[in-house]
Scaffold this motif. Structure first.
Motif, short mmCIF file in Angstrom:
data_model
loop_
_atom_site.label_atom_id
_atom_site.label_comp_id
_atom_site.label_asym_id
_atom_site.label_seq_id
_atom_site.Cartn_x
_atom_site.Cartn_y
_atom_site.Cartn_z
N ARG A 1 10.79 10.97 1.92
CA ARG A 1 9.41 11.45 1.87
C ARG A 1 8.97 12.02 3.21
O ARG A 1 8.24 13.01 3.26
CB ARG A 1 8.47 10.29 1.47
CG ARG A 1 8.89 9.58 0.19
CD ARG A 1 9.16 10.56 -0.94
NE ARG A 1 9.75 9.91 -2.10
CZ ARG A 1 10.40 10.54 -3.04
NH1 ARG A 1 10.59 11.85 -2.96
NH2 ARG A 1 10.90 9.88 -4.07
N ARG B 1 3.95 5.93 -5.34
CA ARG B 1 3.95 6.01 -6.80
C ARG B 1 2.90 7.00 -7.29
O ARG B 1 3.13 7.78 -8.22
CB ARG B 1 3.69 4.62 -7.39
CG ARG B 1 3.76 4.59 -8.92
CD ARG B 1 3.74 3.18 -9.44
NE ARG B 1 2.52 2.48 -9.01
CZ ARG B 1 2.29 1.19 -9.25
NH1 ARG B 1 3.22 0.46 -9.87
NH2 ARG B 1 1.18 0.63 -8.85
N HIS B 2 1.73 6.99 -6.65
CA HIS B 2 0.66 7.93 -7.05
C HIS B 2 0.99 9.36 -6.63
O HIS B 2 0.75 10.30 -7.39
CB HIS B 2 -0.66 7.48 -6.42
CG HIS B 2 -1.78 8.43 -6.69
ND1 HIS B 2 -2.40 8.53 -7.92
CD2 HIS B 2 -2.39 9.35 -5.87
CE1 HIS B 2 -3.35 9.45 -7.85
NE2 HIS B 2 -3.37 9.97 -6.61
N ARG B 3 1.56 9.50 -5.42
CA ARG B 3 1.77 10.85 -4.88
C ARG B 3 3.00 11.52 -5.50
O ARG B 3 2.99 12.72 -5.77
CB ARG B 3 1.95 10.75 -3.36
CG ARG B 3 2.27 12.06 -2.67
CD ARG B 3 1.09 13.01 -2.72
NE ARG B 3 1.36 14.21 -1.99
CZ ARG B 3 2.09 15.23 -2.41
NH1 ARG B 3 2.65 15.16 -3.62
NH2 ARG B 3 2.27 16.30 -1.66
N GLN C 1 3.91 1.64 -1.18
CA GLN C 1 4.54 1.83 -2.49
C GLN C 1 3.53 2.34 -3.52
O GLN C 1 3.85 3.20 -4.35
CB GLN C 1 5.16 0.50 -2.96
CG GLN C 1 6.38 0.11 -2.13
CD GLN C 1 6.92 -1.26 -2.52
OE1 GLN C 1 7.69 -1.36 -3.46
NE2 GLN C 1 6.51 -2.28 -1.80
N ARG C 2 2.31 1.86 -3.46
CA ARG C 2 1.29 2.36 -4.38
C ARG C 2 0.98 3.83 -4.10
O ARG C 2 0.82 4.64 -5.02
CB ARG C 2 0.02 1.52 -4.24
CG ARG C 2 0.17 0.09 -4.75
CD ARG C 2 -1.09 -0.70 -4.58
NE ARG C 2 -2.18 -0.12 -5.38
CZ ARG C 2 -3.44 -0.56 -5.34
NH1 ARG C 2 -3.75 -1.59 -4.53
NH2 ARG C 2 -4.37 -0.01 -6.07
N PHE C 3 0.94 4.17 -2.82
CA PHE C 3 0.69 5.58 -2.45
C PHE C 3 1.82 6.48 -2.93
O PHE C 3 1.58 7.55 -3.51
CB PHE C 3 0.53 5.69 -0.93
CG PHE C 3 0.47 7.11 -0.45
CD1 PHE C 3 -0.69 7.86 -0.57
CD2 PHE C 3 1.61 7.71 0.10
CE1 PHE C 3 -0.73 9.18 -0.13
CE2 PHE C 3 1.57 9.03 0.54
CZ PHE C 3 0.39 9.76 0.42
N HIS D 1 0.83 -1.20 0.00
CA HIS D 1 0.00 0.00 0.00
C HIS D 1 0.87 1.26 0.00
O HIS D 1 0.56 2.23 -0.72
CB HIS D 1 -0.91 0.00 1.22
CG HIS D 1 -1.72 1.26 1.36
ND1 HIS D 1 -2.80 1.56 0.54
CD2 HIS D 1 -1.58 2.33 2.20
CE1 HIS D 1 -3.30 2.74 0.87
NE2 HIS D 1 -2.57 3.22 1.89
N ARG E 1 4.85 10.23 -8.25
CA ARG E 1 5.07 9.88 -9.65
C ARG E 1 6.38 9.11 -9.85
O ARG E 1 7.06 9.27 -10.84
CB ARG E 1 5.08 11.13 -10.55
CG ARG E 1 3.87 12.01 -10.41
CD ARG E 1 2.61 11.26 -10.79
NE ARG E 1 1.41 12.10 -10.66
CZ ARG E 1 0.18 11.67 -10.88
NH1 ARG E 1 -0.02 10.41 -11.23
NH2 ARG E 1 -0.86 12.47 -10.72
N ARG E 2 6.69 8.27 -8.87
CA ARG E 2 7.88 7.41 -8.99
C ARG E 2 7.41 6.00 -9.27
O ARG E 2 6.57 5.46 -8.54
CB ARG E 2 8.71 7.44 -7.71
CG ARG E 2 9.35 8.80 -7.42
CD ARG E 2 10.54 9.03 -8.32
NE ARG E 2 11.56 8.01 -8.12
CZ ARG E 2 12.49 8.08 -7.17
NH1 ARG E 2 12.52 9.12 -6.34
NH2 ARG E 2 13.39 7.14 -7.07
#
Length: 288
Positions: A279, A186-188, A182-184, A180, A190-191
């Motif tokens: 982050r 990637r979305h936040r 990593q998905r966050f 979860h 843009r990685r």
């Protein structure tokens, strides 16, 4: 990781103890019981033999008595039954000496049926008298040994709870959080991928073989326990010991994985921290 370490250690910790301590102790007590059981009949037959005057007590009797004494001397040093078992074995060793002396007296009075039979009866009483006799004492020690062996080879409710509920629950929770996160990210941000968290996830998955090791170790422990509780192991001590050693051989190196669990936990925590630190810093020092 603490839960995983405790659960894995709970299964693997007894693999060496079963091979190095429990097996020889149980086999030595069993050998003593069988040897002493056989020795009385050999002594009685030898004393009643027409050639007793020339041949003395039979070689079979002396071998059986020697085997019993040597086994008791060894097991007294390493018994798995605790201090009470060691005390009982010391008393038993003294009784075996008395038993041997009484048989010698029976032989010395072989020409006097009254004294001969009295000494043989006394020897039989030392050997087989209920509760206080040598054989009953050894069987009581053997029962305590089997209780310890059962504790060493059984899974138990605590390990069952840890391996079927606690460890899977915590493992899946951490895995879900990593995915979860990593998905966050990637979305936040843009990685496409966070290499540190990806490595942490891979390391977590790499811990799955520990479950297979646990199953294999437990299966081997149960097999070893079954071998050591078979009837007649007093006569098959060598083959039984070798069978247990073969059964438990691979379990020893699997038990060594215990030391790598805290190392893996530290690496996993470091990977997560390194992966999230940039982050966290962005949120900590963002302008207001």
């Amino acid at each position: 990781m603490t839960t995983l370490l405790a659960a894995y250690y709970g299964v693997s910790r007894n693999s060496a103890a079963v091979t190095d301590r429990s097996t020889p102790a149980i086999l030595q007590v069993a050998a003593s019981i069988d040897a002493l059981n056989a020795s009385y009949d050999d002594a009685k037959r030898s004393i009643s033999s027409p050639t007793a005057e020339f041949e003395g007590l039979s070689e079979e009797y002396r071998n059986q008595l020697s085997t019993a004494k040597q086994s008791l001397a060894q097991v007294s040093k390493s018994t798995i039954g605790g201090e009470s078992a060691r005390g009982s074995l010391r008393t038993t060793a003294a009784l075996v000496t008395s038993y041997g002396d009484t048989v010698e007296q029976a032989y010395a009075n072989r020409d006097n049926p009254t004294l001969r039979d009295a000494y043989l009866g006394y020897a039989d009483s030392i050997l087989r008298h209920g509760h206080s006799g040598i054989l009953d004492r050894l069987k009581a020690v053997q029962k305590r040994q089997f209780d310890v062996l059962d504790d060493q080879t059984s899974f138990g409710w605590l390990l069952t709870f840890a391996w079927w509920l606690l460890v899977p629950g915590l493992f899946l929770t951490l895995a879900a959080l990593l995915v979860h996160t990593q998905r966050f990210l990637r979305h936040r941000f843009r990685r496409l991928v966070n290499p540190w968290l990806a490595a942490a996830t891979a390391l977590l998955i790499a811990l799955l073989p520990l479950a297979a090791f646990t199953y294999q170790t437990q299966d081997r422990l149960e097999s070893a326990g079954a071998s050591l509780t078979q009837p007649g192991i007093g006569h098959t001590g060598g083959p039984t010991a070798r069978k247990v050693a073969r059964t438990m051989r691979n379990a020893h190196w699997q038990a060594g994985a215990v030391g790598w669990i805290p190392v893996g936990g530290a690496v996993l925590a470091a990977l997560i921290l390194v992966g999230l630190q940039p982050r966290i810093d962005e949120y900590r020092f963002q302008s207001r």
